[in-house]
Design a protein around this motif. Structure first.
Motif, PDB file in Angstrom:
ATOM      1  N   SER A  47       0.810  -1.214   0.000  1.00  0.00           N
ATOM      2  CA  SER A  47       0.000   0.000   0.000  1.00  0.00           C
ATOM      3  C   SER A  47       0.847   1.270   0.000  1.00  0.00           C
ATOM      4  O   SER A  47       0.363   2.342  -0.357  1.00  0.00           O
ATOM      5  CB  SER A  47      -0.930   0.004   1.223  1.00  0.00           C
ATOM      6  N   PHE A  48       2.120   1.131   0.404  1.00  0.00           N
ATOM      7  CA  PHE A  48       2.979   2.332   0.456  1.00  0.00           C
ATOM      8  C   PHE A  48       4.355   2.139  -0.174  1.00  0.00           C
ATOM      9  O   PHE A  48       5.038   3.121  -0.495  1.00  0.00           O
ATOM     10  CB  PHE A  48       3.171   2.789   1.913  1.00  0.00           C
ATOM     11  N   ALA A  49       4.790   0.898  -0.387  1.00  0.00           N
ATOM     12  CA  ALA A  49       6.165   0.648  -0.838  1.00  0.00           C
ATOM     13  C   ALA A  49       6.439   1.269  -2.205  1.00  0.00           C
ATOM     14  O   ALA A  49       7.489   1.892  -2.426  1.00  0.00           O
ATOM     15  CB  ALA A  49       6.434  -0.857  -0.882  1.00  0.00           C
ATOM     16  N   GLY A 209      -3.211  -1.059 -17.978  1.00  0.00           N
ATOM     17  CA  GLY A 209      -2.769  -1.349 -16.619  1.00  0.00           C
ATOM     18  C   GLY A 209      -3.464  -2.557 -16.021  1.00  0.00           C
ATOM     19  O   GLY A 209      -2.818  -3.475 -15.500  1.00  0.00           O
ATOM     20  N   ILE A 210      -4.796  -2.580 -16.087  1.00  0.00           N
ATOM     21  CA  ILE A 210      -5.560  -3.693 -15.521  1.00  0.00           C
ATOM     22  C   ILE A 210      -5.220  -4.996 -16.235  1.00  0.00           C
ATOM     23  O   ILE A 210      -5.121  -6.068 -15.606  1.00  0.00           O
ATOM     24  CB  ILE A 210      -7.073  -3.409 -15.617  1.00  0.00           C
ATOM     25  N   MET A 322       4.664  -3.482 -17.498  1.00  0.00           N
ATOM     26  CA  MET A 322       3.951  -2.452 -16.752  1.00  0.00           C
ATOM     27  C   MET A 322       4.781  -1.173 -16.666  1.00  0.00           C
ATOM     28  O   MET A 322       4.259  -0.060 -16.824  1.00  0.00           O
ATOM     29  CB  MET A 322       3.634  -2.962 -15.348  1.00  0.00           C
ATOM     30  N   ALA A 323       6.075  -1.322 -16.426  1.00  0.00           N
ATOM     31  CA  ALA A 323       6.961  -0.155 -16.341  1.00  0.00           C
ATOM     32  C   ALA A 323       7.098   0.544 -17.689  1.00  0.00           C
ATOM     33  O   ALA A 323       7.294   1.762 -17.745  1.00  0.00           O
ATOM     34  CB  ALA A 323       8.329  -0.579 -15.830  1.00  0.00           C
ATOM     35  N   PHE A 336       1.442  -2.670  -8.263  1.00  0.00           N
ATOM     36  CA  PHE A 336       0.135  -3.255  -8.580  1.00  0.00           C
ATOM     37  C   PHE A 336       0.288  -4.676  -9.120  1.00  0.00           C
ATOM     38  O   PHE A 336      -0.517  -5.558  -8.813  1.00  0.00           O
ATOM     39  CB  PHE A 336      -0.604  -2.382  -9.596  1.00  0.00           C
ATOM     40  N   VAL A 337       1.322  -4.908  -9.938  1.00  0.00           N
ATOM     41  CA  VAL A 337       1.557  -6.251 -10.466  1.00  0.00           C
ATOM     42  C   VAL A 337       1.970  -7.183  -9.332  1.00  0.00           C
ATOM     43  O   VAL A 337       1.533  -8.338  -9.265  1.00  0.00           O
ATOM     44  CB  VAL A 337       2.632  -6.234 -11.572  1.00  0.00           C
TER      45      VAL A 337
END
Length: 405
Positions: A47-49, A209-210, A322-323, A336-337
C-alpha cells in the motif's frame, strides 16, 4: 545477491518446521500460518512501498529492505513465543514488497536497453537460492549444529549488501529519456521533452494497466499450481512412487532455470517480452493437455521439463511491461503487479485445495488449463494495445506523437 537470499527465505520457514515447532511449542499448522504471515506483511507494505520508491528513490528503499531482513533472520531463531515470531514474519513480508518495488524499477532504469533481460534474471537468482538452502541445512544438521546458523549467515550477507548499497549511485527515479527533436523544433528553440519510449497514443491504467495486472496473476498461477500439485497428481493418478514424483519437480525446476537463461539472453534482441507472454502459455496448454492423458514416466519427465520452461519468468516480464506502459511512476505501477501476485499466492492454493477435495487432482490441472487460456487471451490483447500505444518504428521519423512530459 538479494534475490539469491530471497529464494532461500521463501523456503526457510518450511524447511525448519521441525525446529520451529519445538522452539515455539506449537504444531505444523501454526508454522504454516507463520509462512502466511509473510504474505500478509507483503500485502500490507504494498500500500505504500511503491509510492515511497518513486518519491524517496530506489537506493534508500533497497537498504531498508536489507535491514528488515536482517532483523527477521536474527530474531526468528531466538523468538521466545509464537506471537513474537509472527510479528517478525510480517516484517519479512514487508521487506519483500519493498525489495520488489525498488529492485525491479532500479534494474529497468539502470539497464534501459536490456530491461527485460535484467528483470527476468531475478527468477534465475531466486532458483539458485532455493537450490543452495537445502544444502546449507543438510550441512549443519549432519554436524548437529544450531539451526540458526543458516539464518545468521544470510543476515550477515544482507547486512554487507546494505552497507555496499550506501556506496553506489543510482539513476534518478523515473528519469525519462529525451525524445529526439525535429529540425523545426530546434529552429524554434522548443524545449526537449522526455519519454521512455515514443508513444503513438496515451496508455490508460483501466485498459493496459488492468490487463497487465491480470497477466501478473495468471503468470503466478501457472507455476504455483504446477509446483503445488504435480507431485500429488503423479502419485495419485499416474501411480508413481513418492521419490519419482519429487524427481518430476526437480526436472520442472531445471526447465524453469533454463528458460530464464534463454530469455535473459534473447529478450530485447530477437523478440519482445510480449511475444513470450503469448507463446509460453500456449506451450503450457499443450503440455498440460498431454499430462492428463499420458502415463509413461519417461514422457512425464519431458512434460515436466517443458512445463518448467513454459511457466517461469513470465511474472518478471509482466513487471517490465507495466513499467514500459507507465514509465513516470515505475515503483507504483509495478507494485500493482506485485499485488496481483500476492493475491494469487493467497487465493489459488485455497481454490485448488477445494477442487482437489471435491473433484480430484485431475480437475486441478483442468483449472490450470483455463488459467493458461486466459493468459493467452490477455497477452494477445495487450500485444494489440502495445502496437497501438508504442511507436515501434524508427524514432527519427516525423510523426504526430503523444509525448509524456
Amino acid at each position: 545477491m538479494n534475490y539469491i537470499l530471497l529464494g532461500m527465505i521463501n523456503l526457510i520457514i518450511a524447511l525448519h518446521m521441525g525446529f520451529l515447532t519445538e522452539q515455539l511449542n506449537t504444531d505444523a499448522a501454526a508454522i504454516s500460518a507463520l509462512i502466511s504471515a509473510i504474505g500478509i506483511g507483503k500485502l500490507i507494505a504494498l500500500s505504500f512501498a511503491g509510492k515511497l520508491s518513486d518519491n524517496l528513490g530506489r537506493r534508500p528503499m533497497l537498504i531498508t529492505a536489507c535491514f528488515l531482513y536482517v532483523v527477521f533472520l536474527v530474531a526468528i531463531p531466538f523468538a521466545p513465543t509464537y506471537t513474537i515470531a509472527f510479528m517478525f514474519a510480517l516484517l519479512a513480508g514487508m521487506g519483500n514488497s519493498i525489495l520488489d518495488t525498488s529492485s525491479y524499477p532500479a534494474l529497468i532504469e539502470v539497464f534501459r536497453k536490456r530491461s527485460s533481460s535484467a528483470t527476468v534474471l531475478v527468477k534465475a537468482f531466486m532458483s539458485v537460492g532455493s537450490t543452495i538452502l537445502p544444502l546449507m541445512i543438510t550441512f549443519f544438521m549432519a554436524r548437529d549444529m544450531f539451526y540458526g546458523y543458516t539464518f545468521f549467515i544470510m543476515a550477515t550477507i544482507f547486512l554487507f549488501n546494505a552497507i555496499h548499497l550506501f556506496t553506489l549511485k543510482f539513476p534518478e527515479a523515473n528519469l525519462l529519456e529525451e525524445v529526439p527533436q525535429t529540425k523545426a523544433e530546434k529552429e524554434k528553440n522548443v524545449k526537449p521533452v522526455k519519454a521512455a519510449l515514443i508513444f503513438k497514443g496515451k496508455p490508460k491504467f483501466m485498459r493496459e494497466g488492468i490487463t497487465v495486472i491480470a497477466i501478473g496473476f495468471t503468470s503466478v498461477g501457472l507455476f504455483l499450481i504446477i509446483q503445488t500439485w504435480m507431485a500429488t497428481f503423479a502419485q495419485e493418478v499416474i501411480g508413481l512412487s513418492e521419490a519419482q514424483a519429487i524427481n518430476l519437480l526437480s526436472i520442472y525446476s531445471l526447465g524453469g532455470f533454463l528458460t530464464v537463461i534463454i530469455l535473459a539472453t534473447l529478450l530485447d534482441k530477437l523478440f519482445r517480452p510480449i511475444t513470450a507472454l503469448i507463446i509460453y502459455p500456449m506451450i503450457a496448454i499443450a503440455g498440460l493437455l498431454t499430462l492428463l492423458f499420458v502415463e509413461s514416466y519417461t514422457i512425464l519427465i519431458c512434460i515436466a521439463f517443458i512445463l518448467g520452461m513454459a511457466t517461469s519468468g513470465l511474472f518478471q516480464l509482466a513487471v517490465t511491461l507495466m513499467a514500459q506502459f507507465f514509465p513516470e511512476k515505475k515503483g507504483t505501477s509495478t507494485a500493482f503487479v506485485t499485488l496481483s501476485s500476492s493475491i494469487a499466492f493467497i487465493t489459488l492454493p485455497y481454490v485448488t485445495g477445494l477442487i482437489n477435495r471435491h473433484m480430484g487432482v485431475s480437475y486441478v490441472f483442468m483449472f490450470e488449463i483455463v488459467i493458461a487460456v486466459i493468459a493467452v487471451v490477455l497477452a494477445a490483447f495487450i500485444s494489440f494495445r502495445y502496437r497501438k500505444v508504442f511507436d515501434l518504428e524508427t524514432k527519427t521519423k516525423n510523426k504526430v506523437l503523444w509525448r509524456n512530459p
